[in-house]
Design a protein around this motif. Sequence first.
Motif, PDB file in Angstrom:
ATOM      1  N   GLU A  23       0.832  -1.206   0.000  1.00 48.89           N
ATOM      2  CA  GLU A  23       0.000   0.000   0.000  1.00 48.89           C
ATOM      3  C   GLU A  23       0.866   1.254   0.000  1.00 48.89           C
ATOM      4  N   ALA A  24       1.910   1.255   0.825  1.00 45.39           N
ATOM      5  CA  ALA A  24       2.796   2.418   0.918  1.00 45.39           C
ATOM      6  C   ALA A  24       3.509   2.672  -0.411  1.00 45.39           C
ATOM      7  N   ILE A  25       3.952   1.622  -1.076  1.00 42.81           N
ATOM      8  CA  ILE A  25       4.620   1.759  -2.369  1.00 42.81           C
ATOM      9  C   ILE A  25       3.673   2.350  -3.406  1.00 42.81           C
ATOM     10  N   ILE A  26       2.442   1.876  -3.420  1.00 46.41           N
ATOM     11  CA  ILE A  26       1.444   2.369  -4.380  1.00 46.41           C
ATOM     12  C   ILE A  26       1.133   3.841  -4.140  1.00 46.41           C
ATOM     13  N   LEU A  27       1.001   4.233  -2.895  1.00 45.94           N
ATOM     14  CA  LEU A  27       0.702   5.633  -2.591  1.00 45.94           C
ATOM     15  C   LEU A  27       1.883   6.538  -2.933  1.00 45.94           C
ATOM     16  N   SER A  74       1.944   9.718  -5.637  1.00 41.85           N
ATOM     17  CA  SER A  74       2.527  11.038  -5.353  1.00 41.85           C
ATOM     18  C   SER A  74       3.542  11.430  -6.418  1.00 41.85           C
ATOM     19  N   LYS A  75       4.242  10.466  -6.951  1.00 41.35           N
ATOM     20  CA  LYS A  75       5.286  10.722  -7.939  1.00 41.35           C
ATOM     21  C   LYS A  75       4.700  11.124  -9.287  1.00 41.35           C
ATOM     22  N   TYR A  76       3.601  10.488  -9.691  1.00 39.95           N
ATOM     23  CA  TYR A  76       3.008  10.747 -11.001  1.00 39.95           C
ATOM     24  C   TYR A  76       1.733  11.576 -10.825  1.00 39.95           C
ATOM     25  N   LYS A  77       1.895  12.870 -10.961  1.00 38.46           N
ATOM     26  CA  LYS A  77       0.812  13.810 -10.634  1.00 38.46           C
ATOM     27  C   LYS A  77      -0.389  13.703 -11.575  1.00 38.46           C
ATOM     28  N   LEU A  78      -0.180  13.180 -12.786  1.00 42.14           N
ATOM     29  CA  LEU A  78      -1.296  13.065 -13.735  1.00 42.14           C
ATOM     30  C   LEU A  78      -2.114  11.794 -13.520  1.00 42.14           C
ATOM     31  N   ALA A  79      -1.660  10.931 -12.634  1.00 38.53           N
ATOM     32  CA  ALA A  79      -2.348   9.657 -12.420  1.00 38.53           C
ATOM     33  C   ALA A  79      -3.473   9.794 -11.399  1.00 38.53           C
ATOM     34  N   GLN A  80      -4.525   9.027 -11.635  1.00 40.87           N
ATOM     35  CA  GLN A  80      -5.623   8.883 -10.676  1.00 40.87           C
ATOM     36  C   GLN A  80      -5.594   7.449 -10.154  1.00 40.87           C
ATOM     37  N   LEU A  81      -6.046   7.258  -8.928  1.00 41.44           N
ATOM     38  CA  LEU A  81      -5.996   5.932  -8.319  1.00 41.44           C
ATOM     39  C   LEU A  81      -7.359   5.543  -7.768  1.00 41.44           C
ATOM     40  N   LYS A  83       5.115   4.476 -18.024  1.00 42.74           N
ATOM     41  CA  LYS A  83       6.164   4.700 -17.022  1.00 42.74           C
ATOM     42  C   LYS A  83       5.844   3.974 -15.717  1.00 42.74           C
ATOM     43  N   ILE A  84       4.582   4.033 -15.291  1.00 43.34           N
ATOM     44  CA  ILE A  84       4.185   3.358 -14.051  1.00 43.34           C
ATOM     45  C   ILE A  84       4.341   1.850 -14.210  1.00 43.34           C
ATOM     46  N   GLU A  85       3.919   1.332 -15.365  1.00 39.86           N
ATOM     47  CA  GLU A  85       4.059  -0.106 -15.615  1.00 39.86           C
ATOM     48  C   GLU A  85       5.526  -0.528 -15.565  1.00 39.86           C
ATOM     49  N   THR A  86       6.399   0.268 -16.167  1.00 41.48           N
ATOM     50  CA  THR A  86       7.830  -0.048 -16.152  1.00 41.48           C
ATOM     51  C   THR A  86       8.359  -0.134 -14.732  1.00 41.48           C
ATOM     52  N   GLU A  87       7.919   0.774 -13.879  1.00 46.65           N
ATOM     53  CA  GLU A  87       8.373   0.754 -12.486  1.00 46.65           C
ATOM     54  C   GLU A  87       7.887  -0.499 -11.759  1.00 46.65           C
ATOM     55  N   PHE A  88       6.625  -0.872 -11.979  1.00 46.03           N
ATOM     56  CA  PHE A  88       6.090  -2.056 -11.301  1.00 46.03           C
ATOM     57  C   PHE A  88       6.714  -3.354 -11.822  1.00 46.03           C
ATOM     58  N   ARG A  89       7.272  -3.297 -13.021  1.00 53.31           N
ATOM     59  CA  ARG A  89       7.872  -4.502 -13.591  1.00 53.31           C
ATOM     60  C   ARG A  89       9.391  -4.571 -13.358  1.00 53.31           C
ATOM     61  N   ASN A  90       9.944  -3.582 -12.618  1.00 56.58           N
ATOM     62  CA  ASN A  90      11.379  -3.675 -12.355  1.00 56.58           C
ATOM     63  C   ASN A  90      11.653  -4.804 -11.362  1.00 56.58           C
ATOM     64  N   GLU A  91      12.919  -5.134 -11.210  1.00 59.03           N
ATOM     65  CA  GLU A  91      13.290  -6.320 -10.432  1.00 59.03           C
ATOM     66  C   GLU A  91      12.784  -6.261  -8.999  1.00 59.03           C
ATOM     67  N   GLU A  92      12.844  -5.076  -8.400  1.00 57.39           N
ATOM     68  CA  GLU A  92      12.431  -4.944  -6.996  1.00 57.39           C
ATOM     69  C   GLU A  92      10.928  -5.107  -6.824  1.00 57.39           C
ATOM     70  N   LEU A  93      10.148  -4.386  -7.616  1.00 51.75           N
ATOM     71  CA  LEU A  93       8.699  -4.383  -7.410  1.00 51.75           C
ATOM     72  C   LEU A  93       7.996  -5.589  -8.023  1.00 51.75           C
ATOM     73  N   SER A  94       8.588  -6.205  -9.034  1.00 50.75           N
ATOM     74  CA  SER A  94       7.937  -7.372  -9.642  1.00 50.75           C
ATOM     75  C   SER A  94       7.861  -8.548  -8.669  1.00 50.75           C
ATOM     76  N   GLY A  95       8.689  -8.511  -7.642  1.00 58.14           N
ATOM     77  CA  GLY A  95       8.606  -9.548  -6.615  1.00 58.14           C
ATOM     78  C   GLY A  95       7.518  -9.308  -5.596  1.00 58.14           C
ATOM     79  N   LYS A  96       6.911  -8.125  -5.647  1.00 57.97           N
ATOM     80  CA  LYS A  96       5.862  -7.760  -4.684  1.00 57.97           C
ATOM     81  C   LYS A  96       4.475  -7.681  -5.314  1.00 57.97           C
ATOM     82  N   VAL A 150      -3.117  -3.245 -10.503  1.00 62.32           N
ATOM     83  CA  VAL A 150      -2.040  -3.795  -9.685  1.00 62.32           C
ATOM     84  C   VAL A 150      -2.654  -4.611  -8.552  1.00 62.32           C
ATOM     85  N   VAL A 151      -2.120  -5.810  -8.342  1.00 63.66           N
ATOM     86  CA  VAL A 151      -2.581  -6.692  -7.260  1.00 63.66           C
ATOM     87  C   VAL A 151      -1.365  -7.269  -6.550  1.00 63.66           C
ATOM     88  N   ASN A 152      -1.600  -7.971  -5.469  1.00 63.29           N
ATOM     89  CA  ASN A 152      -0.515  -8.601  -4.733  1.00 63.29           C
ATOM     90  C   ASN A 152       0.141  -9.698  -5.572  1.00 63.29           C
TER      91      ASN A 152
END
Length: 275
Positions: free
Chosen positions: A94-98, A102-109, A166-179, A192-194
Amino acid sequence: MQDLYSKWLLVSDIDGTLNTKSFKLPENNKTAIQDYVKNGGNFTLCSGRNLQSLSIHYNKLGINTPAIYLNGAGIYDFSDKKIIYENLITPDGEAIILNMLSKYKLAQLTVYSADKLYLVTRKCIYGLVISKLDNLDYMLCRNIKDVPRNIWGKVSFFAPKFVISKIETEFRNEELSGKFECFKTSPYTLEVVNRGVNKGNAVLKLAELLGVEKSNTAAIGDYYNDVDMLKRVEHPVCCGQAPDDIKELSEYVTCHCNDGAVADFINYIKTKYIK
Protein backbone atom coordinates in the motif's frame (compact mmCIF):
# COMPACT_ATOMS: atom_id res chain seq x y z
CA MET A 1 -24.76 -37.92 -16.07
CA GLN A 2 -24.90 -35.57 -13.07
CA ASP A 3 -21.81 -37.29 -11.63
CA LEU A 4 -19.92 -36.52 -14.83
CA TYR A 5 -20.97 -32.86 -14.84
CA SER A 6 -20.11 -32.36 -11.15
CA LYS A 7 -16.50 -33.36 -11.84
CA TRP A 8 -16.02 -30.29 -14.04
CA LEU A 9 -15.47 -26.59 -13.34
CA LEU A 10 -16.30 -24.11 -16.11
CA VAL A 11 -15.37 -20.46 -15.60
CA SER A 12 -16.20 -17.36 -17.61
CA ASP A 13 -15.01 -13.78 -17.78
CA ILE A 14 -17.86 -11.23 -17.87
CA ASP A 15 -17.25 -8.22 -20.11
CA GLY A 16 -16.88 -9.17 -23.75
CA THR A 17 -17.36 -12.84 -22.90
CA LEU A 18 -20.50 -13.63 -20.91
CA ASN A 19 -22.02 -10.33 -22.00
CA THR A 20 -22.09 -8.65 -25.39
CA LYS A 21 -20.04 -5.61 -26.29
CA SER A 22 -23.07 -3.54 -25.28
CA PHE A 23 -23.09 -5.21 -21.82
CA LYS A 24 -26.18 -7.36 -22.42
CA LEU A 25 -26.56 -11.05 -21.52
CA PRO A 26 -27.48 -13.14 -24.58
CA GLU A 27 -30.45 -15.38 -23.84
CA ASN A 28 -28.71 -18.46 -25.25
CA ASN A 29 -25.86 -17.98 -22.74
CA LYS A 30 -28.30 -17.90 -19.84
CA THR A 31 -30.18 -20.98 -21.10
CA ALA A 32 -26.98 -22.98 -21.65
CA ILE A 33 -25.63 -22.09 -18.20
CA GLN A 34 -28.85 -23.02 -16.44
CA ASP A 35 -29.07 -26.34 -18.30
CA TYR A 36 -25.45 -27.14 -17.43
CA VAL A 37 -25.98 -26.30 -13.74
CA LYS A 38 -29.26 -28.26 -13.62
CA ASN A 39 -27.27 -31.31 -14.69
CA GLY A 40 -24.92 -30.88 -11.73
CA GLY A 41 -22.15 -28.85 -13.36
CA ASN A 42 -20.03 -26.22 -11.64
CA PHE A 43 -20.17 -22.92 -13.51
CA THR A 44 -19.03 -19.55 -12.22
CA LEU A 45 -17.67 -16.12 -13.07
CA CYS A 46 -14.15 -14.74 -12.78
CA SER A 47 -13.84 -10.98 -13.00
CA GLY A 48 -11.92 -7.88 -12.06
CA ARG A 49 -15.14 -6.53 -10.54
CA ASN A 50 -15.73 -6.30 -6.81
CA LEU A 51 -18.50 -8.28 -5.12
CA GLN A 52 -21.16 -5.60 -5.39
CA SER A 53 -20.60 -5.34 -9.15
CA LEU A 54 -20.06 -9.07 -9.67
CA SER A 55 -23.31 -9.97 -7.91
CA ILE A 56 -25.34 -8.03 -10.50
CA HIS A 57 -24.23 -10.51 -13.16
CA TYR A 58 -23.93 -13.60 -10.96
CA ASN A 59 -27.51 -13.37 -9.66
CA LYS A 60 -28.98 -13.34 -13.19
CA LEU A 61 -27.68 -16.83 -13.91
CA GLY A 62 -29.17 -19.04 -11.20
CA ILE A 63 -25.79 -20.53 -10.29
CA ASN A 64 -24.33 -21.42 -6.88
CA THR A 65 -20.62 -22.14 -7.41
CA PRO A 66 -18.39 -19.61 -5.56
CA ALA A 67 -17.19 -16.74 -7.75
CA ILE A 68 -13.78 -15.11 -8.24
CA TYR A 69 -13.55 -11.35 -7.79
CA LEU A 70 -10.92 -8.60 -8.20
CA ASN A 71 -8.92 -10.64 -10.73
CA GLY A 72 -8.33 -13.46 -8.27
CA ALA A 73 -7.75 -11.49 -5.06
CA GLY A 74 -10.67 -13.36 -3.52
CA ILE A 75 -13.25 -16.12 -3.88
CA TYR A 76 -16.75 -15.57 -2.51
CA ASP A 77 -19.44 -18.12 -1.68
CA PHE A 78 -22.72 -16.38 -2.48
CA SER A 79 -24.73 -19.24 -0.95
CA ASP A 80 -23.10 -18.91 2.48
CA LYS A 81 -22.42 -15.17 2.01
CA LYS A 82 -18.76 -15.41 3.00
CA ILE A 83 -15.27 -14.96 1.60
CA ILE A 84 -13.58 -18.36 1.38
CA TYR A 85 -10.21 -17.18 0.04
CA GLU A 86 -8.42 -13.82 -0.08
CA ASN A 87 -4.96 -12.50 -1.03
CA LEU A 88 -4.76 -8.77 -0.32
CA ILE A 89 -2.11 -6.15 -1.05
CA THR A 90 0.18 -5.95 1.97
CA PRO A 91 0.66 -2.80 4.11
CA ASP A 92 4.13 -2.37 2.59
CA GLY A 93 2.55 -2.68 -0.85
CA GLU A 94 0.00 0.00 0.00
CA ALA A 95 2.80 2.42 0.92
CA ILE A 96 4.62 1.76 -2.37
CA ILE A 97 1.44 2.37 -4.38
CA LEU A 98 0.70 5.63 -2.59
CA ASN A 99 4.27 6.81 -3.18
CA MET A 100 3.81 6.01 -6.86
CA LEU A 101 0.64 8.13 -6.91
CA SER A 102 2.53 11.04 -5.35
CA LYS A 103 5.29 10.72 -7.94
CA TYR A 104 3.01 10.75 -11.00
CA LYS A 105 0.81 13.81 -10.63
CA LEU A 106 -1.30 13.06 -13.73
CA ALA A 107 -2.35 9.66 -12.42
CA GLN A 108 -5.62 8.88 -10.68
CA LEU A 109 -6.00 5.93 -8.32
CA THR A 110 -8.99 3.75 -7.53
CA VAL A 111 -8.67 1.29 -4.65
CA TYR A 112 -10.95 -1.76 -4.78
CA SER A 113 -11.99 -3.62 -1.66
CA ALA A 114 -14.38 -6.57 -1.76
CA ASP A 115 -17.41 -4.31 -1.34
CA LYS A 116 -16.46 -0.68 -2.07
CA LEU A 117 -14.42 1.61 -4.33
CA TYR A 118 -12.17 4.29 -2.87
CA LEU A 119 -11.37 7.18 -5.22
CA VAL A 120 -8.09 8.63 -4.04
CA THR A 121 -7.47 12.42 -4.20
CA ARG A 122 -7.91 14.73 -7.17
CA LYS A 123 -10.81 14.36 -9.60
CA CYS A 124 -10.92 10.59 -10.04
CA ILE A 125 -12.89 10.52 -13.30
CA TYR A 126 -12.20 6.86 -14.10
CA GLY A 127 -13.32 5.65 -10.68
CA LEU A 128 -16.47 7.77 -10.85
CA VAL A 129 -17.38 6.34 -14.27
CA ILE A 130 -16.87 2.77 -13.00
CA SER A 131 -18.99 3.43 -9.92
CA LYS A 132 -21.80 5.05 -11.92
CA LEU A 133 -21.98 2.25 -14.53
CA ASP A 134 -23.18 -0.28 -11.94
CA ASN A 135 -24.35 2.17 -9.25
CA LEU A 136 -21.55 1.01 -6.94
CA ASP A 137 -20.78 2.26 -3.46
CA TYR A 138 -17.73 4.49 -3.36
CA MET A 139 -15.91 6.90 -1.08
CA LEU A 140 -14.01 9.96 -2.29
CA CYS A 141 -10.79 10.23 -0.28
CA ARG A 142 -9.38 13.73 -0.74
CA ASN A 143 -6.57 12.92 1.68
CA ILE A 144 -4.51 9.76 1.22
CA LYS A 145 -4.76 9.20 4.97
CA ASP A 146 -8.53 8.73 4.57
CA VAL A 147 -8.13 5.55 2.53
CA PRO A 148 -8.88 2.50 4.73
CA ARG A 149 -5.98 0.06 4.98
CA ASN A 150 -5.67 -3.75 4.98
CA ILE A 151 -8.63 -4.21 2.61
CA TRP A 152 -7.01 -3.51 -0.77
CA GLY A 153 -7.82 -6.31 -3.22
CA LYS A 154 -6.54 -4.40 -6.24
CA VAL A 155 -5.84 -0.85 -7.39
CA SER A 156 -6.24 0.78 -10.77
CA PHE A 157 -4.14 3.66 -12.10
CA PHE A 158 -5.73 5.88 -14.76
CA ALA A 159 -3.50 8.28 -16.69
CA PRO A 160 -2.36 9.31 -20.18
CA LYS A 161 -0.67 6.53 -22.16
CA PHE A 162 2.87 7.75 -21.60
CA VAL A 163 2.33 7.97 -17.84
CA ILE A 164 0.78 4.49 -17.65
CA SER A 165 3.78 3.12 -19.55
CA LYS A 166 6.16 4.70 -17.02
CA ILE A 167 4.18 3.36 -14.05
CA GLU A 168 4.06 -0.11 -15.61
CA THR A 169 7.83 -0.05 -16.15
CA GLU A 170 8.37 0.75 -12.49
CA PHE A 171 6.09 -2.06 -11.30
CA ARG A 172 7.87 -4.50 -13.59
CA ASN A 173 11.38 -3.68 -12.36
CA GLU A 174 13.29 -6.32 -10.43
CA GLU A 175 12.43 -4.94 -7.00
CA LEU A 176 8.70 -4.38 -7.41
CA SER A 177 7.94 -7.37 -9.64
CA GLY A 178 8.61 -9.55 -6.62
CA LYS A 179 5.86 -7.76 -4.68
CA PHE A 180 3.14 -7.14 -7.27
CA GLU A 181 1.40 -8.42 -10.38
CA CYS A 182 0.32 -5.73 -12.86
CA PHE A 183 -1.41 -5.65 -16.22
CA LYS A 184 -2.94 -3.10 -18.55
CA THR A 185 -6.69 -3.27 -19.06
CA SER A 186 -6.52 -0.46 -21.63
CA PRO A 187 -3.84 1.94 -22.91
CA TYR A 188 -4.91 4.31 -20.11
CA THR A 189 -5.39 1.93 -17.18
CA LEU A 190 -3.02 -0.26 -15.21
CA GLU A 191 -4.28 -2.67 -12.55
CA VAL A 192 -2.04 -3.80 -9.69
CA VAL A 193 -2.58 -6.69 -7.26
CA ASN A 194 -0.52 -8.60 -4.73
CA ARG A 195 2.14 -11.00 -6.02
CA GLY A 196 0.58 -14.36 -6.89
CA VAL A 197 -2.87 -12.89 -7.51
CA ASN A 198 -4.26 -13.68 -10.94
CA LYS A 199 -7.32 -15.30 -12.44
CA GLY A 200 -5.47 -18.53 -13.22
CA ASN A 201 -4.27 -19.16 -9.67
CA ALA A 202 -7.74 -18.36 -8.33
CA VAL A 203 -9.47 -20.78 -10.72
CA LEU A 204 -7.16 -23.61 -9.65
CA LYS A 205 -7.67 -22.67 -5.99
CA LEU A 206 -11.44 -22.85 -6.51
CA ALA A 207 -11.09 -26.21 -8.27
CA GLU A 208 -9.12 -27.49 -5.27
CA LEU A 209 -11.81 -26.27 -2.87
CA LEU A 210 -14.49 -28.01 -4.96
CA GLY A 211 -12.50 -31.22 -5.33
CA VAL A 212 -12.27 -30.84 -9.12
CA GLU A 213 -9.16 -32.19 -10.87
CA LYS A 214 -7.13 -29.72 -12.93
CA SER A 215 -7.72 -31.95 -15.96
CA ASN A 216 -11.42 -31.03 -15.71
CA THR A 217 -11.01 -27.25 -15.57
CA ALA A 218 -12.06 -25.05 -18.50
CA ALA A 219 -12.30 -21.28 -18.92
CA ILE A 220 -13.33 -18.72 -21.51
CA GLY A 221 -12.05 -15.16 -21.89
CA ASP A 222 -11.54 -12.51 -24.52
CA TYR A 223 -8.58 -10.28 -23.67
CA TYR A 224 -5.10 -10.03 -22.16
CA ASN A 225 -6.31 -9.85 -18.56
CA ASP A 226 -7.59 -13.41 -19.11
CA VAL A 227 -4.20 -14.80 -20.22
CA ASP A 228 -3.21 -16.20 -16.80
CA MET A 229 -6.55 -17.97 -16.55
CA LEU A 230 -6.26 -19.46 -20.03
CA LYS A 231 -2.69 -20.60 -19.41
CA ARG A 232 -3.48 -22.34 -16.13
CA VAL A 233 -6.67 -24.27 -16.88
CA GLU A 234 -6.57 -27.53 -18.81
CA HIS A 235 -9.02 -26.41 -21.50
CA PRO A 236 -8.61 -22.74 -22.53
CA VAL A 237 -11.26 -21.23 -24.81
CA CYS A 238 -11.62 -17.70 -26.17
CA CYS A 239 -14.26 -15.61 -27.92
CA GLY A 240 -14.26 -15.09 -31.66
CA GLN A 241 -13.33 -11.41 -31.38
CA ALA A 242 -10.26 -12.06 -29.19
CA PRO A 243 -6.83 -10.90 -30.42
CA ASP A 244 -4.93 -13.44 -32.51
CA ASP A 245 -2.33 -14.18 -29.83
CA ILE A 246 -5.14 -15.00 -27.36
CA LYS A 247 -6.57 -17.38 -29.96
CA GLU A 248 -3.18 -19.08 -30.20
CA LEU A 249 -3.40 -19.90 -26.46
CA SER A 250 -6.82 -21.50 -26.87
CA GLU A 251 -7.82 -25.00 -27.89
CA TYR A 252 -11.15 -23.71 -29.20
CA VAL A 253 -12.40 -20.35 -30.51
CA THR A 254 -16.11 -19.66 -30.11
CA CYS A 255 -18.38 -17.31 -31.96
CA HIS A 256 -18.31 -13.56 -31.24
CA CYS A 257 -19.49 -12.66 -27.73
CA ASN A 258 -22.49 -10.86 -29.22
CA ASP A 259 -23.75 -14.21 -30.54
CA GLY A 260 -23.49 -16.22 -27.31
CA ALA A 261 -19.86 -17.24 -26.83
CA VAL A 262 -20.49 -18.88 -23.45
CA ALA A 263 -23.26 -21.08 -24.87
CA ASP A 264 -20.82 -22.11 -27.61
CA PHE A 265 -18.14 -22.77 -24.95
CA ILE A 266 -20.41 -24.95 -22.82
CA ASN A 267 -21.60 -26.91 -25.83
CA TYR A 268 -17.98 -27.51 -26.89
CA ILE A 269 -16.94 -28.87 -23.47
CA LYS A 270 -20.09 -31.00 -23.17
CA THR A 271 -19.85 -32.62 -26.58
CA LYS A 272 -16.08 -33.12 -26.62
CA TYR A 273 -15.36 -34.11 -23.01
CA ILE A 274 -18.47 -34.79 -20.90
CA LYS A 275 -19.91 -37.96 -22.38
